[in-house]
Design a protein around this motif. Structure first.
Motif, PDB file in Angstrom:
ATOM      1  N   ILE A 123      21.056 -31.510   7.977  1.00  0.00           N
ATOM      2  CA  ILE A 123      21.360 -32.933   7.776  1.00  0.00           C
ATOM      3  C   ILE A 123      22.561 -33.309   8.642  1.00  0.00           C
ATOM      4  N   PRO A 124      22.543 -34.467   9.306  1.00  0.00           N
ATOM      5  CA  PRO A 124      23.716 -34.899  10.069  1.00  0.00           C
ATOM      6  C   PRO A 124      24.957 -34.944   9.185  1.00  0.00           C
ATOM      7  N   VAL A 125      26.060 -34.405   9.695  1.00  0.00           N
ATOM      8  CA  VAL A 125      27.301 -34.297   8.917  1.00  0.00           C
ATOM      9  C   VAL A 125      28.431 -35.023   9.637  1.00  0.00           C
ATOM     10  N   ILE A 126      29.183 -35.788   8.863  1.00  0.00           N
ATOM     11  CA  ILE A 126      30.432 -36.376   9.357  1.00  0.00           C
ATOM     12  C   ILE A 126      31.555 -35.814   8.505  1.00  0.00           C
ATOM     13  N   VAL A 127      32.500 -35.114   9.126  1.00  0.00           N
ATOM     14  CA  VAL A 127      33.676 -34.632   8.417  1.00  0.00           C
ATOM     15  C   VAL A 127      34.733 -35.733   8.467  1.00  0.00           C
ATOM     16  N   VAL A 128      35.126 -36.212   7.311  1.00  0.00           N
ATOM     17  CA  VAL A 128      36.127 -37.278   7.217  1.00  0.00           C
ATOM     18  C   VAL A 128      37.463 -36.646   6.814  1.00  0.00           C
ATOM     19  N   ILE A 129      38.448 -36.713   7.696  1.00  0.00           N
ATOM     20  CA  ILE A 129      39.798 -36.243   7.363  1.00  0.00           C
ATOM     21  C   ILE A 129      40.582 -37.441   6.857  1.00  0.00           C
ATOM     22  N   ILE A 134      26.175 -46.230  10.558  1.00  0.00           N
ATOM     23  CA  ILE A 134      25.053 -47.097  10.958  1.00  0.00           C
ATOM     24  C   ILE A 134      24.277 -46.470  12.108  1.00  0.00           C
ATOM     25  N   ASP A 135      25.016 -45.931  13.074  1.00  0.00           N
ATOM     26  CA  ASP A 135      24.398 -45.338  14.257  1.00  0.00           C
ATOM     27  C   ASP A 135      23.539 -44.127  13.903  1.00  0.00           C
ATOM     28  N   LYS A 136      23.919 -43.383  12.848  1.00  0.00           N
ATOM     29  CA  LYS A 136      23.204 -42.172  12.459  1.00  0.00           C
ATOM     30  C   LYS A 136      22.117 -42.414  11.410  1.00  0.00           C
ATOM     31  N   LEU A 137      22.042 -43.620  10.861  1.00  0.00           N
ATOM     32  CA  LEU A 137      21.018 -43.910   9.845  1.00  0.00           C
ATOM     33  C   LEU A 137      19.618 -43.824  10.436  1.00  0.00           C
ATOM     34  N   PRO A 138      18.684 -43.223   9.710  1.00  0.00           N
ATOM     35  CA  PRO A 138      17.298 -43.210  10.193  1.00  0.00           C
ATOM     36  C   PRO A 138      16.639 -44.585  10.051  1.00  0.00           C
ATOM     37  N   GLU A 139      15.614 -44.813  10.827  1.00  0.00           N
ATOM     38  CA  GLU A 139      14.837 -46.038  10.686  1.00  0.00           C
ATOM     39  C   GLU A 139      14.045 -45.985   9.383  1.00  0.00           C
ATOM     40  N   GLY A 142      22.714 -31.683  -5.881  1.00  0.00           N
ATOM     41  CA  GLY A 142      21.660 -32.666  -5.673  1.00  0.00           C
ATOM     42  C   GLY A 142      21.953 -33.547  -4.475  1.00  0.00           C
ATOM     43  N   ALA A 143      23.230 -33.887  -4.299  1.00  0.00           N
ATOM     44  CA  ALA A 143      23.634 -34.739  -3.175  1.00  0.00           C
ATOM     45  C   ALA A 143      23.459 -34.030  -1.837  1.00  0.00           C
ATOM     46  N   LEU A 144      23.489 -32.701  -1.847  1.00  0.00           N
ATOM     47  CA  LEU A 144      23.266 -31.941  -0.617  1.00  0.00           C
ATOM     48  C   LEU A 144      21.785 -31.910  -0.230  1.00  0.00           C
ATOM     49  N   LYS A 145      20.912 -32.138  -1.203  1.00  0.00           N
ATOM     50  CA  LYS A 145      19.479 -32.015  -0.946  1.00  0.00           C
ATOM     51  C   LYS A 145      18.838 -33.315  -0.486  1.00  0.00           C
ATOM     52  N   ASP A 146      19.319 -34.449  -1.028  1.00  0.00           N
ATOM     53  CA  ASP A 146      18.601 -35.696  -0.746  1.00  0.00           C
ATOM     54  C   ASP A 146      19.340 -36.622   0.216  1.00  0.00           C
ATOM     55  N   ALA A 147      20.313 -36.097   0.931  1.00  0.00           N
ATOM     56  CA  ALA A 147      21.099 -36.931   1.845  1.00  0.00           C
ATOM     57  C   ALA A 147      20.380 -37.130   3.177  1.00  0.00           C
ATOM     58  N   ASP A 148      20.563 -38.297   3.759  1.00  0.00           N
ATOM     59  CA  ASP A 148      20.214 -38.521   5.161  1.00  0.00           C
ATOM     60  C   ASP A 148      21.431 -38.252   6.045  1.00  0.00           C
ATOM     61  N   MET A 176      14.135 -53.621  14.222  1.00  0.00           N
ATOM     62  CA  MET A 176      14.300 -52.276  13.678  1.00  0.00           C
ATOM     63  C   MET A 176      15.230 -52.305  12.481  1.00  0.00           C
ATOM     64  N   HIS A 177      14.789 -51.722  11.372  1.00  0.00           N
ATOM     65  CA  HIS A 177      15.617 -51.651  10.167  1.00  0.00           C
ATOM     66  C   HIS A 177      15.978 -50.201   9.900  1.00  0.00           C
ATOM     67  N   ARG A 178      17.248 -49.964   9.546  1.00  0.00           N
ATOM     68  CA  ARG A 178      17.732 -48.626   9.228  1.00  0.00           C
ATOM     69  C   ARG A 178      18.095 -48.543   7.752  1.00  0.00           C
ATOM     70  N   SER A 179      17.828 -47.425   7.126  1.00  0.00           N
ATOM     71  CA  SER A 179      18.242 -47.235   5.735  1.00  0.00           C
ATOM     72  C   SER A 179      18.346 -45.747   5.448  1.00  0.00           C
ATOM     73  N   GLY A 180      19.219 -45.405   4.505  1.00  0.00           N
ATOM     74  CA  GLY A 180      19.360 -43.994   4.171  1.00  0.00           C
ATOM     75  C   GLY A 180      20.419 -43.740   3.124  1.00  0.00           C
ATOM     76  N   PHE A 181      20.415 -42.491   2.648  1.00  0.00           N
ATOM     77  CA  PHE A 181      21.353 -42.048   1.620  1.00  0.00           C
ATOM     78  C   PHE A 181      22.510 -41.311   2.287  1.00  0.00           C
ATOM     79  N   VAL A 182      23.715 -41.817   2.063  1.00  0.00           N
ATOM     80  CA  VAL A 182      24.928 -41.236   2.634  1.00  0.00           C
ATOM     81  C   VAL A 182      25.743 -40.671   1.478  1.00  0.00           C
ATOM     82  N   ASN A 183      25.728 -39.356   1.359  1.00  0.00           N
ATOM     83  CA  ASN A 183      26.292 -38.706   0.178  1.00  0.00           C
ATOM     84  C   ASN A 183      27.653 -38.095   0.490  1.00  0.00           C
TER      85      ASN A 183
END
Length: 293
Positions: free
Chosen positions: A113-119, A165-170, A79-85, A1-8
Motif C-alpha cells: 500500500i502507498p505509504v506517507i510517513v508524516v513527521i 489527493i495525488d496518490k488517491l486511486p480513481e 484492520g486499518a492496515l488491511k483496508d487502506a488505499d 476523473m473522480h478519485r476516492s479512497g481510504f487514508v488510514n
C-alpha cells in the motif's frame, strides 16, 4: 476523473494522529489530550470535493495489549492496515527512534500500500535534527514519501493534503457527498465527556472509565443528554464525583460547553456515575461499548 479512497492513520501514542486528522478534515472529530491512549476507537472523517472523496481513519496508538480493551484497540489498528488505499504512518520529532513497533513497520513495508510517513511536531525541533529524521525514515521505509508537518500549527498540512489527493486511486465515492463521519451524535457526546475526564483526572482513572449515553433527545432548540460514567472500582466512583460533587460538576460543565459548540445549539447534560467491575476484560461489556462486533 473522480478519485476516492481510504487514508488510514497509524502510529505510536501521543504523536498527534488525532490532531492531524482533525486538521485534515477541518473538524474536531477525534478527542485530543496530552495523555497516551486517548483514542480508543477507529473514527472516520470524510472530506469531499467535486472530483474526490477522502475517507480518513484515526486509530488508537500502537501498544502491547495488557487487557481485552487494548486487544480490541489493536484490532482497529490491524484492520486499518488491511483496508487502506494510503497509509499515513505518523511519527514526531520527540519520540525515540527505537520506540517504533518493528512488527507494525514490517507489516507496513510488506503491505504493498502507498505509504506517507508524516513527521509531526516539527516546531519542536531544529532543521538539522529534522533532516536526520527524514533520512532515518526514508531508510526505514524506502518506498514511502516523508512529509514533515506541524498539525497543531497547520504547517504543511495543505502540502500533505495535495500529496494524498495525488496518490488517491480513481473511483466513485464510497459515501454520500454530504457525509462527514461514520459515527453518530451519541458517540461524539460520549467522547467529549471522556475527553474531559482525560483532562481533569490523573493516574489510572482516565483509563478505567467508559461512557454510555442512556438517553439522547433532539429538540429544535436544545438537545437533552443523559450519560453514565462507568468506572472499574468503587473507590474510583468517589474520585470522579469529588467533594460535594464538585469534580463531576466541573466535568459536566466543560463537556456541555464543548457539546454546544460542536452541535451549534443548547445542551442539557445530566451525568451519573456507576461501577462496572472489570469491564475492560469483559467481552460482553466491550461489545456493549462498541469495541467488539
Amino acid at each position: 476523473m473522480h478519485r476516492s479512497g481510504f487514508v488510514n492513520i497509524i502510529g505510536n501514542p501521543n504523536v498527534g494522529k488525532s490532531t492531524l486528522m482533525n486538521a485534515l478534515v477541518g473538524e474536531k472529530l477525534s478527542i485530543i489530550t496530552s495523555k497516551a491512549q486517548t483514542t480508543r476507537h477507529r473514527i472516520m472523517g470524510i472530506v469531499n470535493g467535486e472530483d474526490f472523496q477522502i475517507v480518513y481513519s484515526d486509530t488508537p496508538g500502537i501498544l502491547d495489549p495488557n487487557y481485552k480493551l487494548q486487544e480490541s484497540m489493536m484490532r482497529f489498528v490491524h484492520g486499518a492496515l488491511k483496508d487502506a488505499d494510503i497509509i499515513l504512518y505518523v511519527t514526531d520529532t520527540q519520540e525515540s527512534a527505537d520506540t517504533a513497533s518493528q512488527k507494525i513497520l514490517e507489516k507496513v513495508r510488506l503491505s504493498g500500500i502507498p505509504v506517507i510517513v508524516v513527521i509531526n511536531k516539527i516546531d519542536l525541533t531544529t532543521p538539522e535534527k529534522l533532516d536526520g529524521l527524514v533520512a532515518l525514515w526514508q531508510e526505514r521505509l524506502p518506498d514511502a514519501r516523508v512529509v514533515p508537518v506541524s498539525a497543531l500549527n497547520n504547517f504543511n498540512v495543505a502540502g500533505l493534503f495535495d500529496l494524498i489527493i495525488d496518490k488517491l486511486p480513481e473511483g466513485d465515492p464510497y459515501y454520500s457527498k454530504d457525509t462527514l463521519t461514520d459515527k453518530n451524535l451519541r458517540f461524539f457526546a460520549s467522547e467529549i465527556i471522556r475527553e474531559k475526564i482525560m483532562l481533569y483526572y490523573s493516574k489510572e482513572i482516565p483509563y478505567s472509565v467508559e461512557i454510555a449515553i442512556d438517553e439522547y433527545k433532539e429538540e429544535p432548540d436544545i438537545d437533552r443528554i443523559s450519560a453514565v460514567i462507568y468506572v472499574a472500582r468503587d473507590s474510583q466512583k468517589g474520585i470522579i464525583i469529588g467533594h460535594k460533587g464538585e469534580m463531576l460538576k466541573k466535568v459536566g460543565t466543560a463537556a456541555r460547553l464543548d457539546l454546544e459548540k460542536f452541535l451549534g445549539k443548547k445542551v442539557f447534560l445530566q451525568l451519573h456515575v456507576k461501577v462496572n467491575d472489570n469491564w475492560r476484560n469483559s467481552d460482553r461489556q466491550l461489545k456493549r461499548f462498541g469495541y467488539l462486533e
